[in-house]
Write an enzyme that holds these catalytic residues in place. Structure first.
Site, PDB file in Angstrom:
ATOM      1  N   TYR A  29       4.182   3.960  -2.285  1.00 15.92           N
ATOM      2  CA  TYR A  29       3.040   4.356  -1.452  1.00 15.92           C
ATOM      3  C   TYR A  29       3.551   4.552  -0.018  1.00 15.92           C
ATOM      4  CZ  TYR A  29       0.818   1.919  -5.405  1.00 15.92           C
ATOM      5  OH  TYR A  29       0.470   1.465  -6.654  1.00 15.92           O
ATOM      6  N   ASP A  51       3.220  -0.748  -0.221  1.00 17.88           N
ATOM      7  CA  ASP A  51       2.125  -0.676   0.755  1.00 17.88           C
ATOM      8  C   ASP A  51       0.972   0.095   0.119  1.00 17.88           C
ATOM      9  OD1 ASP A  51       0.532  -0.729   2.981  1.00 17.88           O
ATOM     10  OD2 ASP A  51       1.743   0.671   4.163  1.00 17.88           O
ATOM     11  N   CYS A  88      -3.619  -4.761   2.601  1.00 18.30           N
ATOM     12  CA  CYS A  88      -4.767  -4.693   3.505  1.00 18.30           C
ATOM     13  C   CYS A  88      -6.017  -5.288   2.862  1.00 18.30           C
ATOM     14  CB  CYS A  88      -5.032  -3.253   3.942  1.00 18.30           C
ATOM     15  SG  CYS A  88      -5.315  -2.084   2.604  1.00 18.30           S
TER      16      CYS A  88
END
Length: 410
Positions: free
Chosen positions: A263, A340, A367
Site C-alpha cells: 500500500y 500502510d 490509522c
C-alpha cells in the site's frame, strides 16, 4: 422502531468507544452518545433506535460536566447547536487536548487486549507545535461538500447534510486563507483545498483532472497528484518516516532481501527505509493506484534496487506465493515488509499470505486501532509477536490515532 427518536433522556456516560463516541446505558441498553465526555451526566436526544442491542443519541445539555470538557474549538460544531446542524470532522473538539490523547490511548489499549490478548501501556505522542496551537491549524488538506444552494462546508456527523461554514479551524493558515467560503459552486459535489509544502495553495473542484505537485520531507522531495493521497497533518510525513526508520530492527534487516512497501502510495515509507539503509537497498513498493505508482517510481529513483508496481496488494501477494521460485521465497523470508493499509486494515487474506511467506519483520503503520489489533491477532496465528509500538496524535480534535507497530517471528 422509531417511536423513541427525538426523545430526550438523562444518561451517565462511562467510557469512550471506537469511533470517538461515548457510551452510556438506558434501562440496560447501550446508548452511544456523541459530544459527551466519559464521566459526564448529560441530557441526550435519541437519534436512532432501530437496533435492539444499542441506540444512538446526541448530547444536547450537560448536567454534570467533566473536568476535561472545554468550549468547542469550532463554533459550527458546538453543543449549543441542534445536533443535525453540527459540523462533522472535529468530534473531540470539546475535550482538553491532553485528555483526547488519553482517550485514544484507552481505545488502542482496549482493542489490543480484547482482540489480540496484549496488554499495552503505549502513550499517544503529540506532534511538534500542536500544544502551543491547541491542536489547531494542522490540516494541509480539507474536503468540503456542496449543498443545493452551492454553498460549501463539511457534512454533519453521520449525515449527508452539508453544514455551510465560514471557518475551518483545524486547517492550516494557508488552507483557511484559500478556502472560498463565500463563493457558490454548482454542478460539483466537492471542493478540496490543499497547501503543499512547495508552491501555492490550490483548489480541486469535483472530478477535476489531477495535476502534479511537490511535497518536501526533510531534504527530500516527492511528486504526487493534487488529487492523490498524502498525509494530512503538516508534521505527519516526517514523523511517520522517522517512526518507520526506528521501527525497523536493523539486526533483522537485509538490504538484499525482497523487502516490500505494501500500500506504498507515492513511496514515502519506502524512501524512509532506503534513506536509512542506503542506495543499494532493495525494496518494491506495491500500490493499486497507477498514477501513484508512476510517481513512486520517480520518487524512488535514487535507489538502484527500488521498484514500484501497480497491483492490488492481495493479488500481488497471492501471485508471489504461488509463483515465487525457491530463491525468491528465501529472499521474501529474509525481507522486511512495511504495511500502510487503508482504514480497514490489511485483513485476513493479506495477513494470512504474509504469515505463510514468513518475512523477518513486519512494520505496520495503522490509522485504525481495531483493524491493527485484529491484524496483530492474525499475525500471531502465524507465529508473530508484537515487540514495538508507538502511537501518534496526527489528528487532534478528532478520534483518529496513528500507530506504528513491529511484528517479529517467535
Amino acid at each position: 422502531m422509531g417511536e423513541f427518536i427525538g426523545r430526550e433522556v438523562e444518561l451517565e456516560v462511562s467510557k469512550i468507544a471506537h469511533g470517538g463516541i461515548a457510551v452510556g446505558r438506558l434501562d440496560g441498553r447501550v446508548v452511544f452518545v456523541t459530544d459527551a465526555v466519559p464521566g459526564e451526566t448529560v441530557v441526550a436526544r435519541i437519534s436512532d433506535d432501530r437496533k435492539k442491542s444499542f441506540w444512538r443519541a446526541d448530547a444536547v445539555r450537560i448536567l454534570e460536566p467533566s473536568e476535561h470538557r472545554r468550549e468547542h474549538v469550532w463554533s459550527a460544531a458546538s453543543i449549543d447547536r441542534d445536533p443535525r446542524g453540527r459540523a462533522g470532522g472535529a468530534e473531540f473538539g470539546h475535550i482538553a487536548l491532553s485528555h483526547q490523547r488519553e482517550l485514544k490511548r484507552q481505545v488502542l489499549a482496549e482493542a489490543l487486549q480484547r482482540m489480540a490478548g496484549i496488554e499495552s501501556d503505549v502513550k499517544v505522542e503529540q506532534m511538534p507545535g500542536d500544544h502551543a496551537a491547541n491542536g489547531l491549524g494542522w490540516r494541509t488538506r480539507i474536503r468540503l461538500h456542496v449543498d443545493e444552494q452551492g454553498r460549501i462546508g463539511p457534512m454533519a456527523s453521520r449525515s449527508h447534510s452539508v453544514i455551510p461554514v465560514q471557518e475551518v479551524p483545524l486547517a492550516s493558515a494557508a488552507v483557511q486563507a484559500a478556502t472560498p467560503f463565500d463563493e457558490r459552486f454548482e454542478g460539483i459535489a466537492t471542493v478540496d483545498v490543499l497547501a503543499p509544502t512547495r508552491g501555492d495553495a490550490r483548489l480541486v473542484l469535483g472530478e477535476q483532472k489531477p495535476t502534479v505537485i511537490r511535497e518536501r520531507v526533510g531534504e527530500r522531495e516527492f511528486q504526487l497528484d493534487d488529487t492523490g493521497f498524502w498525509q494530512v497533518h503538516r508534521e505527519a510525513p516526517g514523523v511517520l518516516s522517522a517512526a518507520v526508520q526506528q521501527a525497523v530492527d536493523d539486526a533483522l534487516f537485509d538490504p538484499r532481501a525482497a523487502n516490500l512497501d505494501l500500500y506504498g502510495g507515492v513511496g514515502l515509507l519506502a524512501a524512509a527505509v532506503g534513506d536509512r539503509f542506503g542506495p543499494t537497498t532493495r525494496i518494491t513498493s506495491v500500490e493499486s493506484d497507477a498514477r501513484a505508482t508512476d510517481h513512486a517510481a520517480e520518487n524512488l529513483s535514487d535507489w538502484v534496487g527500488a521498484a514500484a508496481e501497480t497491483a492490488r496488494v492481495d493479488r500481488w501477494l497471492r501471485d508471489a506465493e504461488q509463483n515465487a521460485s525457491t530463491a525468491e521465497r528465501d529472499r521474501l523470508r529474509a525481507a522486511t515488509v512495511v504495511l500502510d493499509p487503508p482504514r480497514s486494515g490489511a485483513g485476513t487474506e493479506v495477513m494470512g499470505i504474509l504469515g505463510r511467506l514468513a518475512p523477518a519483520q513486519i512494520v505496520y503503520v495503522a490509522c485504525d486501532p481495531v483493524a491493527l489489533a485484529r491484524d496483530v491477532a492474525l499475525a500471531a496465528e502465524a507465529g508473530y509477536r508484537l515487540d514495538h509500538l508507538r502511537a501518534f496524535d496526527l489528528f487532534p480534535h478528532t478520534h483518529h490515532v496513528e500507530a506504528v507497530a513491529r511484528l517479529v517471528r517467535d
